[in-house]
Design a protein around this motif. Structure first.
Motif, short mmCIF file in Angstrom:
data_model
loop_
_atom_site.label_atom_id
_atom_site.label_comp_id
_atom_site.label_asym_id
_atom_site.label_seq_id
_atom_site.Cartn_x
_atom_site.Cartn_y
_atom_site.Cartn_z
N ARG A 1 0.83 -1.21 0.00
CA ARG A 1 0.00 0.00 0.00
C ARG A 1 0.87 1.26 0.00
O ARG A 1 0.59 2.22 -0.71
N GLU B 1 0.89 9.70 -0.34
CA GLU B 1 -0.31 9.12 0.26
C GLU B 1 -1.51 10.08 0.18
O GLU B 1 -2.65 9.66 0.27
N THR C 1 -5.26 -2.00 1.89
CA THR C 1 -5.45 -0.74 1.16
C THR C 1 -6.90 -0.26 1.32
O THR C 1 -7.15 0.92 1.60
N GLN D 1 -6.15 5.73 -1.54
CA GLN D 1 -6.22 4.30 -1.23
C GLN D 1 -7.18 3.59 -2.18
O GLN D 1 -6.90 2.51 -2.68
#
Ligand code: ADP
Ligand code: GN1
Ligand code: MG
Length: 374
Positions: free
Chosen positions: A255, A263, A309, A342
């Motif tokens: 992830r 992110e 994730t 994500q």
């Protein structure tokens, strides 16, 4: 509370020079402390533990201390200077404890700063994530013979994905900040993945996966790499070490390290599973755990990546709906952006599923068909 005063409560000799905010963790407050000891600069990592997340410092610090002494013992053949670069070392408080509590009830802890090493928030090359994966995999392997009893479960339901989804459903229902209408697409995305969110729980119930001691927060920036050689040196941020499924740690690394974008990237076109980063993570992981994984666990690695994730996106979305109380943010909408990253990453994994499974199968190191997950 003044940081110099906190530092004086630890077994840190010499003169205090400075303490500056450090790193990019979302939960604790981390400071890089510089001292001067007989003309020499000596640095430490000082951390204020987030009490809203970690309620029982004695319990989680007890877990960390057990893990650190086990790793120390495992590396006792190495020269002391080498061990000091590979295993974090806590600095005791003046009264000999692993942490100290100030007058306001805040919990503080200090580590020696490992020099000549650094962490990365975003992967820079396949070689780098290979090194990170080897280090995290080796960490998990070395903890396989941690003497009983198992570590305490300090954060119950931490990677219990169905439990996280239920928390999201409650947040949608209560909608304390009137934000739910803004995120109907994200809520829909998550609810349409009901099958996936329960998949590891089901495999565990069937006995295909069993718990062992794991890290539980294997973000790329929780491993230090040698600044000179790039070698994966030392796994850090041990607050979450406790029993869990090995595939969670693989999943959290994928992830955070197989996505070439940050992110909280806002341009979702940049978010994807980079196949060569993924291949390097799988190779590093399987090399480190060679022969130690049951076939059923190896078969669940990609499910682990997809589930973690999804779960992480669910947690960011829940926090956005609840008013950003859990993950630190430094701009409005950041948790929503993190959630969207994500979910975009999960979409990319779903799209590339066959290729990613093939990569895992093709990684040279064999699994052990005789090993059952127990
Ligand atoms: P957080 O809980 O805030 O994520 P971490 O323990 O991950 O805290 O530390 C934050 C950053 O500080 C890490 O990403 C790493 O760069 C650095 N760091 C932490 N511990 C050490 C250490 N012992 N030596 C050197 N750097 C460290
Ligand atoms: C938090 O503390 P940090 O930043 O390493 C969180 C992880 C999440 C991660 C997402 C104790 O990790 O579970 O995966 O943010 N840690 C805790 O970036 O909740
Ligand atoms: Mg961290």
């Amino acid at each position: 509370m003044e940081l110099a005063l906190i530092v004086s409560r630890f077994d840190i000799p010499g003169n205090f020079v400075s303490a500056l905010p450090h790193g990019s963790g979302h939960i604790n407050d981390t400071y890089l402390v510089e001292t001067e000891q007989g003309g020499r600069k000596v640095r430490y990592i000082l951390q204020r533990i987030n009490r809203r997340v970690f309620h029982n410092p004695a319990a989680f610090m007890g877990n960390i201390e057990r893990v650190l002494s086990h790793l120390q013992r495992k590396m006792s053949d190495l020269p002391p200077l080498e061990t000091a670069r590979r295993v974090p070392r806590l600095v005791p408080s003046r009264s000999g404890e692993g942490f100290c509590q100030d007058e306001e009830g805040e919990v503080w802890r200090a580590y020696r700063h490992i020099e000549g090493a650094r962490s990365f928030d975003v992967a820079q090359s396949p070689q780098q994530v290979y090194e990170a994966a080897r280090a995290f995999g080796t960490f998990q392997r070395m903890l396989m013979d941690l003497p009983p009893p198992p570590l305490l479960e300090t954060l119950p339901h931490f990677h219990d994905t169905p439990h996280r989804v239920r928390a999201l459903e409650r947040a949608v229902e209560n909608d304390p900040k009137n934000r739910a209408s803004e995120v109907s697409a994200e809520i829909e995305f998550c609810l349409s993945r009901g099958e996936l969110s329960g998949s590891l729980t089901r495999l565990k119930a069937l006995g295909a996966l069993t718990e062992r001691t794991i890290h539980n927060d294997t973000k790329l920036n929780n491993v230090l790499l040698d600044e000179r050689t790039g070698e994966g040196l030392c796994v850090i941020d041990l607050d979450t070490v406790m029993p869990g499924l090995g595939v969670w740690d693989f999943g959290d690394l994928v992830r955070s390290a197989a996505n070439p974008a940050p992110e909280d990237e806002r341009d979702l076109r940049r978010v994807e599973v980079d196949v060569s980063l993924f291949e390097s993570i799988a190779r590093g992981w399987l090399e480190a755990l060679s022969g130690a994984l049951a076939t059923s666990e190896r078969a669940a690695l990609l499910i682990g990546a997809k589930v973690i994730t999804l779960e992480c996106g669910v947690r960011f979305l829940t926090d956005f709906l609840e008013g950003d109380r859990y993950f630190r943010t430094n701009r409005p909408g950041q948790n929503l952006d993190r959630c969207r990253v994500q979910f975009a990453l999960l979409r990319s994994m779903e799209k590339l599923e066959e290729a990613l499974e093939r990569i895992i199968r093709n990684c040279e190191t064999g699994s052990n068909p005789d090993l059952h997950a127990s």
